[in-house]
Scaffold this motif. Sequence first.
Motif, PDB file in Angstrom:
ATOM      1  N   LEU A  20     -74.289  15.147-110.862  1.00  0.00           N
ATOM      2  CA  LEU A  20     -74.826  16.002-109.734  1.00  0.00           C
ATOM      3  C   LEU A  20     -75.589  15.614-108.863  1.00  0.00           C
ATOM      4  CD1 LEU A  20     -74.269  19.653-111.723  1.00  0.00           C
ATOM      5  CD2 LEU A  20     -72.583  18.343-110.182  1.00  0.00           C
ATOM      6  N   ALA A  23     -74.110  12.733-106.535  1.00  0.00           N
ATOM      7  CA  ALA A  23     -73.286  13.289-105.743  1.00  0.00           C
ATOM      8  C   ALA A  23     -73.969  14.025-104.430  1.00  0.00           C
ATOM      9  CB  ALA A  23     -72.364  14.309-106.164  1.00  0.00           C
ATOM     10  N   ARG A 117     -67.484  11.389-101.095  1.00  0.00           N
ATOM     11  CA  ARG A 117     -67.623  12.676-101.657  1.00  0.00           C
ATOM     12  C   ARG A 117     -66.585  12.995-102.675  1.00  0.00           C
ATOM     13  NH1 ARG A 117     -67.185  15.770 -97.146  1.00  0.00           N
ATOM     14  NH2 ARG A 117     -64.842  15.598 -97.772  1.00  0.00           N
ATOM     15  N   ASP A 118     -65.384  12.575-102.318  1.00  0.00           N
ATOM     16  CA  ASP A 118     -64.343  13.155-103.096  1.00  0.00           C
ATOM     17  C   ASP A 118     -64.142  12.395-104.429  1.00  0.00           C
ATOM     18  OD1 ASP A 118     -63.547  14.884-101.040  1.00  0.00           O
ATOM     19  OD2 ASP A 118     -61.953  13.471-100.283  1.00  0.00           O
ATOM     20  N   LYS A 121     -67.004  13.571-106.733  1.00  0.00           N
ATOM     21  CA  LYS A 121     -66.524  14.984-107.146  1.00  0.00           C
ATOM     22  C   LYS A 121     -65.483  15.023-107.943  1.00  0.00           C
ATOM     23  CE  LYS A 121     -64.765  19.436-105.410  1.00  0.00           C
ATOM     24  NZ  LYS A 121     -64.474  20.134-104.230  1.00  0.00           N
TER      25      LYS A 121
END
Length: 587
Positions: A20, A23, A117-118, A121
């Motif tokens: 996390l 990210a 980001r994708d 995630k």
Amino acid sequence: MNHPANSRRHAQPARKTHALAAATAIALLGASGAGYAQSAAPADSTMVKLIRGLMQSGALKKDAGEALLAQAQTEAMAQQQAQRLASASATAAGGMRVEPGDVRVPYISDTVRDQIRDEVKGQVMAQAQAEGWAAPNETPEWTKRIRIEGDVRVRDESRFYSSNNSDIAIDWAAINQSSGFDVNPNTNLSLPPLVNTRQNRVSLLRARARFGVLADISDSTHAGIRIATGNDDSPVSTNQTLGGGLAKKNVWLDQGWLSYKPAEWVNLTAGRFGNPFVSSDLLFSNDLNFDGLAAQFDKALPNRDVALFGTLGLVPLEYSSDSFPSRSQNKASSEKKWLLGAQIGASWKLNNDNRLRGALAYYDFRNVSGQVSQPCALYAGADGCSTDWSRPAFMQKGNTLMLLRNIALNPLDPAGTPQPQYVGLASKFQLLDLNFRWETKVAGSLGLRMDANYIRNLAYDEGGMFSRANGGIVNNFGGSGGTSRADFKSGGNAYMFQATLGKPVTLARGDWNMLLGYKRIEPDAMPDGYNDSTFHLGGTNARGYYVGGSYALDKNTWVTGRWTSTKEVYGPPLAIDILQVEINTRF
């Protein structure tokens, strides 16, 4: 030293925090535009270092990371070139100068920033779901592979004996479990242990409880453990008679096994497990479990309406004691008793209302017959006789029995020499087992199931038994009182018919069934130690009928009632009626 389980528990939050944080860092860094931050001059840009760090931690796949790394390095070089040109222009124009130590943060396009980001995630969510922390109340992954099961039964049982029954029924099992029975009337005037044959036993309250844990180690490997109640270590009953001064009750290891499926159609099992063969309680009690190894095969044919199945079993029944004789320097050789079983069968779906199933099995009970010993001088302090191991570890009643010990007489007092004897099985057992089932519908949608079972002991040989016993046969003579071979009565056949109307298994509320059946088991059709312990109170040399029914009061909860009426096939009269009323539940 940290325990592996604790390490895994600590590793999950750590990995979660790391992923996390990564990210978040990418999102914050990608959201910033081109600019300067005062810092020590790095060899690589901050973005390059961040991408490499994500690749090393596994949060970013290698192929995607290398593509982003190449793009980031290219853009960094372009920005550095543009920076030098802009610095030179600014100097020439008297503008702002770039001081040593300033860092240029490259600009990342919206497309690249969204891709990073994708990707992160997706990696984080996949890891969260796999490790069980995707949702606040999610359980760890390993708990999804563990299941529990069990059942509880409370039974009221009454036993009714005919007043015409013989009052001399020797408890041979009790003799074998003791130090033997002295058959010399000059040294022993007492009777052998006898079983009850005339006094009714009404309203015996009995309970059974079983609890098992099943583990799916993988798609191919499974394991299970089950414990159960029981008055004793009988292999054919887990019933516990209540009372006993409210003392605590016994719990036994009922099952403990592991299995492996090398292919979809074959399953290999080792340990202590449920009956792997298709059989009825004519031969094997429903409570009987097997030790050893089993291979089960099940293959549907291309039309899917016919399936073939089979089983191979290697079951150790008993090992002789390593220290026998216990008080002798010379130990006996190892003796083993085995059951080798092989079965093949087929099930056939004729249509939506009719199904057939048939099975043919062969069971070879190896080394289970009694053997007369070498002469043993018990009077001189001999520690047992050479074939004491051949007496069965567990027996019910019915089989033809023989004396095992060849006891040497004291030459100084031959008439006064005690002769404590054990008994063993006189017959050999090689069983051919035919099993048949037909399931159909009557009166519209009402289920009807018909079962038939026939067993023949291919090794039954009356002459062989008398030869093996050397004159020591002790039971299964006619009711006339004679003990010669002309008075001997036995046989090697057994059969059963049963009809069940309604739902064979009553699990849903309102399910019901009724059943009616008949059995006939000749004395040496099978070993008497392994079949149903209710019919004639277990064993062979029995014939009779039974009727009963069940009704489901609730989901997985049902009541059952059964009446069984039996008599002997040969020998002195022994008629036993049994009434059982019980409530069952399972989970």
